[in-house]
Motif scaffolding. Structure first.
Motif, PDB file in Angstrom:
ATOM      1  N   VAL A  68      -0.642  24.192  -2.856  1.00 21.03           N
ATOM      2  CA  VAL A  68      -1.143  25.276  -1.897  1.00 21.03           C
ATOM      3  C   VAL A  68      -0.498  25.269  -0.549  1.00 21.03           C
ATOM      4  O   VAL A  68      -0.675  24.424   0.142  1.00 21.03           O
ATOM      5  N   HIS A  69       0.259  26.359  -0.123  1.00 26.55           N
ATOM      6  CA  HIS A  69       0.608  26.334   1.295  1.00 26.55           C
ATOM      7  C   HIS A  69      -0.273  26.862   2.099  1.00 26.55           C
ATOM      8  O   HIS A  69      -1.161  27.673   2.053  1.00 26.55           O
ATOM      9  N   ILE A  70      -0.193  26.118   3.518  1.00 27.39           N
ATOM     10  CA  ILE A  70      -1.069  26.676   4.449  1.00 27.39           C
ATOM     11  C   ILE A  70      -0.299  27.443   5.486  1.00 27.39           C
ATOM     12  O   ILE A  70       0.810  26.883   5.909  1.00 27.39           O
ATOM     13  N   ARG A  71      -0.660  28.832   5.763  1.00 28.60           N
ATOM     14  CA  ARG A  71      -0.055  29.411   6.837  1.00 28.60           C
ATOM     15  C   ARG A  71      -1.288  29.579   7.805  1.00 28.60           C
ATOM     16  O   ARG A  71      -2.159  30.398   7.584  1.00 28.60           O
ATOM     17  N   GLN A  72      -0.868  29.366   9.076  1.00 27.05           N
ATOM     18  CA  GLN A  72      -1.514  29.636  10.265  1.00 27.05           C
ATOM     19  C   GLN A  72      -1.342  30.843  11.029  1.00 27.05           C
ATOM     20  O   GLN A  72      -0.127  31.340  10.702  1.00 27.05           O
ATOM     21  N   GLY A  73      -2.074  31.342  11.819  1.00 23.76           N
ATOM     22  CA  GLY A  73      -1.706  32.561  12.541  1.00 23.76           C
ATOM     23  C   GLY A  73      -2.478  32.492  14.138  1.00 23.76           C
ATOM     24  O   GLY A  73      -3.634  31.749  14.094  1.00 23.76           O
ATOM     25  N   CYS A 111       4.171  21.024  12.378  1.00 22.54           N
ATOM     26  CA  CYS A 111       2.832  20.815  12.726  1.00 22.54           C
ATOM     27  C   CYS A 111       2.255  21.019  13.980  1.00 22.54           C
ATOM     28  O   CYS A 111       2.852  20.649  14.911  1.00 22.54           O
ATOM     29  N   GLY A 112       1.005  21.507  14.172  1.00 18.93           N
ATOM     30  CA  GLY A 112       0.621  21.768  15.339  1.00 18.93           C
ATOM     31  C   GLY A 112       0.710  23.161  16.003  1.00 18.93           C
ATOM     32  O   GLY A 112       0.127  23.837  16.910  1.00 18.93           O
ATOM     33  N   ALA A 113       1.784  23.855  15.249  1.00 21.10           N
ATOM     34  CA  ALA A 113       2.268  25.141  15.924  1.00 21.10           C
ATOM     35  C   ALA A 113       1.387  26.357  14.936  1.00 21.10           C
ATOM     36  O   ALA A 113       0.970  26.136  13.971  1.00 21.10           O
ATOM     37  N   VAL A 114       1.200  27.329  15.774  1.00 25.51           N
ATOM     38  CA  VAL A 114       0.471  28.504  15.235  1.00 25.51           C
ATOM     39  C   VAL A 114       1.396  29.829  14.625  1.00 25.51           C
ATOM     40  O   VAL A 114       1.340  30.731  14.220  1.00 25.51           O
ATOM     41  N   PHE A 144       8.653  28.198  18.267  1.00 28.24           N
ATOM     42  CA  PHE A 144       7.302  28.053  17.871  1.00 28.24           C
ATOM     43  C   PHE A 144       6.345  27.940  18.993  1.00 28.24           C
ATOM     44  O   PHE A 144       6.347  27.372  19.986  1.00 28.24           O
ATOM     45  N   VAL A 145       5.089  28.779  18.657  1.00 23.99           N
ATOM     46  CA  VAL A 145       4.312  28.797  19.814  1.00 23.99           C
ATOM     47  C   VAL A 145       3.016  27.742  19.418  1.00 23.99           C
ATOM     48  O   VAL A 145       2.730  27.585  18.240  1.00 23.99           O
ATOM     49  N   PHE A 146       2.549  26.956  20.457  1.00 24.42           N
ATOM     50  CA  PHE A 146       1.473  25.973  20.457  1.00 24.42           C
ATOM     51  C   PHE A 146       0.451  26.374  21.574  1.00 24.42           C
ATOM     52  O   PHE A 146       0.746  26.645  22.590  1.00 24.42           O
ATOM     53  N   VAL A 147      -0.771  26.344  21.054  1.00 30.50           N
ATOM     54  CA  VAL A 147      -2.029  26.830  21.906  1.00 30.50           C
ATOM     55  C   VAL A 147      -2.603  25.124  22.236  1.00 30.50           C
ATOM     56  O   VAL A 147      -3.014  24.503  21.264  1.00 30.50           O
TER      57      VAL A 147
END
Length: 550
Positions: A340-345, A367-370, A439-442
């Protein structure tokens, strides 16, 4: 928006040194040139081969695309007969249901404005929102009707349960009666333009109490285009499950209306329950599952037992949003669910669900990026002290600009001016950086929201409530970190002289007046609240004090 073709943009990061702006690396999308167009008509024009639009997981009721659009037409006609016109506000206070999208689409088709509220809200919270939004009609369930006892606004029931006589006076019809009432003759519709207001969803904004976010039909069209271009034909037919509330931009934008553009089937859960969700995934062969980090964590912790009890082999991806997702949780999930892939946003109500996202397996390895910036979106990273836009890999406040940015806050010129500048840049209140690959990192939040299981809890609202207590002199509410829920509200309280009010009494006072996710769950008493010379609470000092004891 600047003409990108005339700018020298780094193809790796999307950064343009001449104007210190980051541009989305994703392919931009077109928006319709016809200015006289509503979002409902726009969505209905999308070509696809989908058969079933929605499935109610509780009842098993299926709604095909043709049945959906017929229901929308019938409800819109009934609304017109009730006098609903362009510019009127219609409120829906209800849990997720197969009727939620029908109501929203019907209301917006008339040029009226849909506003939503959490059915768990107290009568006080609902009344405050109604004073601000001034709805002329409310769609709700029999369970919520008693909370509207002091309102004279007309009600449409979304269920058939009998209500007491006093309430029945305000009930004009039910959704079932609307759907079964075939339109007679032709109705006159007002001309609806892309820039007209379409939705009024409430958000806490960058700071302070809840504010109504006004999104236009064009803002929502941009979101629909975003969903349509994310379709991967190699993935085959998709079935999504809606576990997130439809009154929130995530559930409203993605599942009440968004998936209609792709032909996907959406399985609707009326409320979140882990076992019901997993049973529905198995029964309906769900391929995509939207979650918040706390639920993802629960899946990781209970993975062995869950996989023995449920067949989750249909799952292809999990989409996670609403709060930051730690690297440890991601790795734990991938170890337990390797296929299963994880897609963040990352998104805001103020950006109509736009921001950044992970759209592929390759991107998910960052890893760590949104994610990468959404299509047609521009960003700046602005130093919060100097106000100067910084470069790649430098941290500052994220500013966004594009076709999805809200019109403004409802009846709140001051809040709008402090969040949207004259050039259309939205100040998100989030500290971020964008790396060499775009890539955006919060990193942190400038804004003072507390994120409890993905729900937004504004400290200012709880502080105002606590200050109304006769035994409380001063108070500050902060986010307290928690592995299970992300954060929960903690109150630092200054008692009035002579008071011995207890921690339990403080928590109970709040619990009686707010929704469950807003409750104070930890209290500490203090001699004074630290503040700066202008009177602003120094929350960071209190957060350090609270977390130093962990």
């Amino acid at each position: 928006m600047a003409q990108i073709s005339n700018l020298r943009i780094d193809p790796r990061s999307g950064f343009c040194s001449s104007n210190s702006t980051f541009y989305s690396k994703r392919t931009p999308f077109p928006l319709p040139s016809n200015h006289c167009l509503d979002i409902t008509t726009f969505i209905s024009s999308y070509p696809h081969h989908g058969k079933t639009a929605f499935i109610d997981a509780n009842t098993g009721r299926h709604l095909s695309f043709s049945e959906l659009w017929q229901a929308v037409d019938y409800v819109a006609t009934c609304l017109s007969d009730l006098g609903i016109q362009k510019g009127h506000v219609v409120l829906i206070i209800a849990p997720n249901s197969i009727f939620f999208p029908i109501v929203c689409l019907a209301v917006m088709s008339l040029g009226a404005i849909i506003t939503t509220s959490n059915p768990l809200n107290t009568p006080r919270e609902i009344a405050l929102q109604m004073v601000d939004s001034k709805p002329v009609l409310v769609f709700t369930t029999s369970q919520v009707v008693p909370k509207l006892a002091r309102s004279s606004v007309r009600i449409v029931l979304l269920d058939e349960q009998v209500i007491n006589t006093r309430s029945e006076a305000k009930i004009v019809t039910t959704i079932d009666q609307m759907i079964k009432k075939e339109p007679t003759g032709s109705r006159i519709r007002d001309r609806v333009y892309q820039d007209d207001a379409a939705s009024l969803l409430y958000s806490s904004g960058t700071t302070g109490t809840s504010k109504g976010v006004v999104s236009s039909h064009r803002n929502l069209m941009a979101l629909m285009q975003l969903f349509s271009i994310l379709v991967n034909p190699d993935e085959g037919e998709q079935t999504d499950i809606c576990t997130v509330p439809m009154y929130h931009i995530y559930g409203f934008g993605a599942f009440a209306i968004g998936k209609l553009t792709t032909g996907s089937t959406v399985v609707i859960l009326s409320k979140f329950d882990m076992n019901e969700m997993l049973a529905a995934v198995e029964k309906y062969r769900v391929t995509r599952l939207p979650l918040v980090p706390s639920i993802l964590l629960a899946l990781v912790k209970g993975a062995d037992q869950i996989q023995r009890k449920y067949d989750l082999s249909s799952l292809q991806s999990v989409v996670c949003g609403g709060a930051p997702l730690s690297k440890a949780v991601v790795n734990g999930f991938l170890k337990k669910f390797p296929t299963v892939h994880i897609r963040q946003g990352y998104a805001l109500t103020e950006t109509t669900g736009f921001g950044a996202s992970i759209n592929s397996l390759e991107e998910s390895r960052k890893c760590g990026a949104v994610g990468l910036l959404s299509p047609s979106l521009e960003a700046k990273i602005v130093d919060p002290v100097t106000g100067v836009a910084v470069k790649v890999n430098q941290t500052g406040e994220l500013w966004l600009r594009g076709p999805s940015i809200m019109k403004g806050y409802h009846n709140n010129v001051e809040a709008t001016a402090s969040t949207l500048d004259s050039d259309g840049w939205l100040k998100t209140g989030d500290l971020c950086y964008i790396d060499d690959n775009g890539f955006v990192f919060v990193v942190d939040r400038l804004k003072e929201l507390i994120k409890y299981k993905g729900y937004q809890v504004p400290p200012a609202e709880l502080e105002a409530l606590l200050l109304s207590h006769p035994e409380i002199f001063d108070v500050a509410v902060i986010p307290f970190p928690d592995y299970e829920v992300g954060q929960y509200p903690m109150a630092y309280v200054v008692r009035k002289t002579g008071s011995n009010i207890s921690e339990t009494a403080v928590m109970d006072f709040v619990a009686r007046q707010v929704a469950p996710y807003k409750r104070i769950r930890k209290v500490a008493f203090i001699n004074s609240i630290p503040k700066n010379p202008s009177g602003k609470i120094l929350r960071r000092d209190l957060i350090k004090l609270a977390t130093s004891k962990i």
